[in-house]
Design a protein around this motif. Structure first.
Motif, short mmCIF file in Angstrom:
data_model
loop_
_atom_site.label_atom_id
_atom_site.label_comp_id
_atom_site.label_asym_id
_atom_site.label_seq_id
_atom_site.Cartn_x
_atom_site.Cartn_y
_atom_site.Cartn_z
N ILE A 213 0.84 -1.20 0.00
CA ILE A 213 0.00 0.00 0.00
C ILE A 213 0.88 1.25 0.00
O ILE A 213 0.65 2.19 -0.77
N ARG A 214 1.90 1.27 0.86
CA ARG A 214 2.80 2.43 0.89
C ARG A 214 3.45 2.64 -0.48
O ARG A 214 3.55 3.78 -0.96
N GLY A 215 3.90 1.55 -1.10
CA GLY A 215 4.54 1.67 -2.40
C GLY A 215 3.62 2.28 -3.43
O GLY A 215 4.05 3.14 -4.23
N ASN A 216 2.36 1.86 -3.44
CA ASN A 216 1.40 2.43 -4.39
C ASN A 216 1.06 3.88 -4.05
O ASN A 216 1.01 4.74 -4.93
N PHE A 217 0.83 4.17 -2.77
CA PHE A 217 0.44 5.52 -2.36
C PHE A 217 1.56 6.53 -2.59
O PHE A 217 1.30 7.71 -2.85
N GLU A 218 2.80 6.08 -2.46
CA GLU A 218 3.94 6.99 -2.58
C GLU A 218 4.46 7.11 -4.01
O GLU A 218 5.43 7.84 -4.24
N SER A 219 3.85 6.40 -4.95
CA SER A 219 4.28 6.46 -6.34
C SER A 219 3.20 7.14 -7.18
O SER A 219 2.14 7.53 -6.68
N ASP A 220 3.49 7.26 -8.46
CA ASP A 220 2.51 7.86 -9.37
C ASP A 220 1.22 7.03 -9.43
O ASP A 220 0.16 7.56 -9.77
N ILE A 221 1.30 5.75 -9.11
CA ILE A 221 0.11 4.88 -9.17
C ILE A 221 -0.97 5.40 -8.24
O ILE A 221 -2.17 5.33 -8.56
N GLY A 222 -0.58 5.94 -7.09
CA GLY A 222 -1.56 6.42 -6.11
C GLY A 222 -1.81 7.91 -6.18
O GLY A 222 -2.39 8.48 -5.24
N ALA A 223 -1.43 8.53 -7.30
CA ALA A 223 -1.53 10.00 -7.38
C ALA A 223 -2.95 10.52 -7.22
O ALA A 223 -3.15 11.64 -6.75
N GLY A 224 -3.93 9.72 -7.60
CA GLY A 224 -5.32 10.18 -7.54
C GLY A 224 -6.03 9.88 -6.24
O GLY A 224 -7.23 10.16 -6.11
N VAL A 225 -5.34 9.30 -5.26
CA VAL A 225 -5.96 8.99 -3.97
C VAL A 225 -6.03 10.27 -3.14
O VAL A 225 -5.01 10.92 -2.91
N PRO A 226 -7.20 10.68 -2.69
CA PRO A 226 -7.31 11.92 -1.90
C PRO A 226 -6.45 11.88 -0.64
O PRO A 226 -6.28 10.82 -0.02
N GLU A 227 -5.94 13.02 -0.26
CA GLU A 227 -5.01 13.11 0.86
C GLU A 227 -5.63 12.57 2.14
O GLU A 227 -4.94 11.94 2.96
N GLU A 228 -6.93 12.79 2.36
CA GLU A 228 -7.53 12.41 3.63
C GLU A 228 -7.64 10.89 3.83
O GLU A 228 -7.87 10.42 4.96
#
Length: 356
Positions: free
Chosen positions: A191-206
């Protein structure tokens, strides 16, 4: 439930596609079939292998058997926890096609073979090749409208309604709830890998919080393991596990995560993954009402609106987690689904619905 007995699945794709073995496998359902030739088609291998092929028979095809078929099994040498989980998931999918698919009435692939090697636990299936019949497989780039979602939600209602608290399915080992197993061997790091990469760019900050998502899914797993009421659920009801049949009707495939569980695990996940953010926001309340109406039409005492909506929020957590840990999918697909599911989680404060 079927009483058919199929021969064990062989260890290699070469043996699986041999005329001799196919004679035995297809003969369980079509006595007297005589396969003389197998014409291989495209093969896609990731963790599982999907191979399209065509058969020719000495005395022509038996009634009800298509010449265009597709094999799915675990013929690649994937080791570790991922390989173990995949092979066991194959057994669950075999059990669904062998024991429940036809009886449930849900629109899916038509299986002509579903077998397991009792020693290796290698499961494999043969289905009709729906691509040859004009079907279209979907992904997040496919156009999928709220009207289409209403049709696929109606199919989930068919599955859920047909199996709602069914005593015959309560003790089936292959349907044991197993959401908690999805945090074994992977979770926070992925999850961290996805959230910290371009893959997770569209996940809202909250909701871009790996620990909270991980803990949220573990809480959901604990809350749903013995939940009542339950039905058989698909378990992975995202847009990429849909195809449009030759008549353009949404249909489900990929039943590796089938199990007993609350209906909302499917429905919340499905709503948040199939539609664009804008379409979901505009239509989700009407679509949930439509699903509940179809559930009542199946003879089920559907939940109240407040209970239903609380469930939808929980189902979003399940889908968000599964795509949070996803690695072996083309990044644009994971990016699109994390955006949809993450935005739905933020819109509805989904973590709070599971108490984290």
């Amino acid at each position: 439930m079927t009483t058919e007995t199929f021969p064990a699945a062989p260890p290699t794709l070469r043996e699986f596609l041999s005329p001799t073995w196919l004679d035995a496998a297809l003969g369980s359902r079509f006595p007297g079939v005589a396969v003389t030739k197998v014409i291989p088609g495209p093969v896609v291998s990731r963790v599982s292998t999907n191979a399209r092929f065509r058969i020719e028979c000495a005395d022509g095809l038996p009634d009800g058997l298509s010449p265009d078929l597709c094999a799915k099994g675990y013929f690649t040498d994937v080791g570790g926890e991922a390989g173990w989980q995949a092979r066991h998931a194959g057994v669950f999918e075999v059990s669904f096609y062998r024991d429940l698919a036809a009886a449930s009435g849900v629109r899916t692939l038509r299986s002509v073979y579903a077998g397991v090697d009792p020693e290796t636990r290698h499961g494999a299936i043969i289905t009709e090749d729906v691509v040859a019949q004009g079907a279209e497989f979907l992904d997040p780039t496919s156009e999928y409208t709220p009207d289409s979602a209403a049709e696929s939600l109606a199919q989930l209602a068919v599955l859920h309604g047909a199996t709602w608290g069914d005593p015959a399915l309560r003790t089936a080992d292959w349907l044991t709830p197993r959401l908690e197993t999805y945090s074994r061997g992977r979770g926070l790091a992925e999850i961290r890998g996805n959230f910290e990469s371009d893959i997770g760019a569209g996940v809202p900050e909250e909701v871009r919080d790996a620990e909270r998502l991980f803990d949220g899914h573990r809480a959901l797993a604990a809350q749903t393991r013995d939940a009542e009421p339950w039905s058989v659920i698909h378990g992975d009801a995202h847009v990429g596990n849909l195809f449009l049949d030759g008549d353009g009707r949404p249909s489900f495939l990929d039943w590796q995560l089938v199990q007993r569980g609350p209906w909302y695990v499917d429905v919340g996940y499905h709503l948040a993954s199939t539609l664009t953010v804008e379409d979901r926001r505009r239509s989700e309340h009407d679509l949930v009402r439509h699903y509940l109406d179809r559930l009542r039409a199946a003879g089920v005492d559907a939940p109240s609106w407040d209970d239903a909506w609380r469930g939808i929020r929980r189902g979003i957590v399940h889908g968000f987690y599964l795509w949070g840990i996803t690695q072996k999918v083309a990044p644009p697909m994971t990016t699109a689904l994390l955006h949809r599911l993450g935005t739905a989680a933020a819109d509805h404060d989904a973590f709070a619905a599971v108490g984290v």
